[in-house]
Design a protein around this motif. Sequence first.
Motif, PDB file in Angstrom:
ATOM      1  N   HIS A  40     -27.316  -2.516  63.941  1.00  0.00           N
ATOM      2  CA  HIS A  40     -28.593  -2.698  63.230  1.00  0.00           C
ATOM      3  C   HIS A  40     -28.625  -4.120  62.685  1.00  0.00           C
ATOM      4  N   ASN A  42     -31.050  -6.733  60.170  1.00  0.00           N
ATOM      5  CA  ASN A  42     -32.245  -6.990  59.361  1.00  0.00           C
ATOM      6  C   ASN A  42     -32.036  -8.295  58.605  1.00  0.00           C
ATOM      7  N   VAL A  50     -35.832  -1.348  53.482  1.00  0.00           N
ATOM      8  CA  VAL A  50     -35.013  -1.375  54.703  1.00  0.00           C
ATOM      9  C   VAL A  50     -33.523  -1.419  54.341  1.00  0.00           C
ATOM     10  N   HIS A 126     -34.712  -4.518  62.830  1.00  0.00           N
ATOM     11  CA  HIS A 126     -35.604  -3.997  61.791  1.00  0.00           C
ATOM     12  C   HIS A 126     -36.608  -5.065  61.376  1.00  0.00           C
ATOM     13  N   ARG A 149     -37.491  -1.419  65.128  1.00  0.00           N
ATOM     14  CA  ARG A 149     -37.852  -0.453  64.097  1.00  0.00           C
ATOM     15  C   ARG A 149     -38.788  -1.189  63.127  1.00  0.00           C
TER      16      ARG A 149
END
Length: 411
Positions: A40, A42, A50, A126, A149
């Motif tokens: 993931h 971000n 988030v 993200h 996402r």
Amino acid sequence: MHAPSLPDRSIETYADVTGRDRLERLRSLADALGDVRILHVNSTATGGGVAELLRSIVPVCNDLGIDTDWLVMDASDDFFEVTKAIHNGLQGEGIELTEEMKATYRAVNDRNAAEIEDEYDIVVIHDPQPLGLLDRLEKTVPNAPIVWRCHVDLTEPDDEYLAFVSEYTRRVDHAIFSRSAYADEIDVPTTSIVYPSIDPLTEKNRSLDEETMAAECDHLDPLSFEAPVVTQVSRFDPWKDQFGTLDAYRRAREEVPNLQLVLAGGMAGDDPEGLELYERVAAEAVDDPNVHVLTDLPDATVNVLQRRSDVVVQKSLREGFGLVVSEALWKRTPVVGSSVGGIPLQVEDGRNGYLVEPDDTAGAADRVVDLLEDEDRRTAFGANGREHVRERFLLPRQLADLLDIFVEVLN
Ligand code: UDP
């Protein structure tokens, strides 16, 4: 890129709040995924929804045996000014998007992408900030599906920003949105809808014993829970409309003279606008001792505020989902929220709170007063809110939705 430090989490501890069948489903999805590695990415480790989600999802996935990493982009304020403009543009209010801004976006993303050295089977990006990683990831991990996402409210995006972001989103393998309406205008190949969720076991959301509650209430002095309290917990961000909340409070105060308002907010690491807005809100409230503008509260204090307030308000103008709404409902506090973005998914008008139009501060004030004057209704709404969140917005449900999607994109 850096990897934030994460708490330990055990899936087993969720059995009490969510039921065994949901945990079994998660275990079988984890088995189906086998030995995949998931990354993931971000743009901030703290502040905002988030980071809040990843802080729970990543350790729980690892506990389930799914090898999952979380990396946060390294960048300075000039990049975050560009990405905040992109965020604002996607939510409908864009300044001009210049070639220089695009160049900053691409350069910082390229530098961060070069630091991803490990091999992954799925990369989950993200929000728009790390989408620019794609340019390099397409070459370095050509076989790993890329999932975007999106947590942003895309109901009325600015065309220029939508076009810029679509240059990337059309190349991902799959996109996940928080509401189906967000997928209408943006160019993406295949989409899923996944509602976000709160983690009922964190310091922010877990139940607290009387002693901890009392200590946290002391920290909040001179705020007093002996008199009515209305609270909004939000980053200092124009979309959260703290000025609208202040206006609603002032109107409500005409009916409830001892009313107090708490505007609790933080500054996310990727949000350069926050400090300035905080200062403007604090200046606007400085003459009213019943308005408490608080920043950077520990999670246990946020917990107590959401739990002990009589009403929580979320007067956003746009809202991708709004975890704060579920956080309050889970603690049995009714919510008066704007009918934008993800708020109507959570607030059931007349059952666990009230929905108002985003520009209707008088309506918000009336609803707050209705609730303050009727303790039985607050109690009934609180019970409904708790069950609504238990059914729909707790972490194991969201995780199962995500793992389903991961199984699908790998097949
Ligand atoms: N939050 C917090 N302290 C603050 C402001 C926000 O802990 O002062 C947390 C809040 O409890 C929630 C998250 O930040 O978990 C905000 O998520 P949400 O989805 O409501 O909004 P976003 O900031 O992502 O737009």
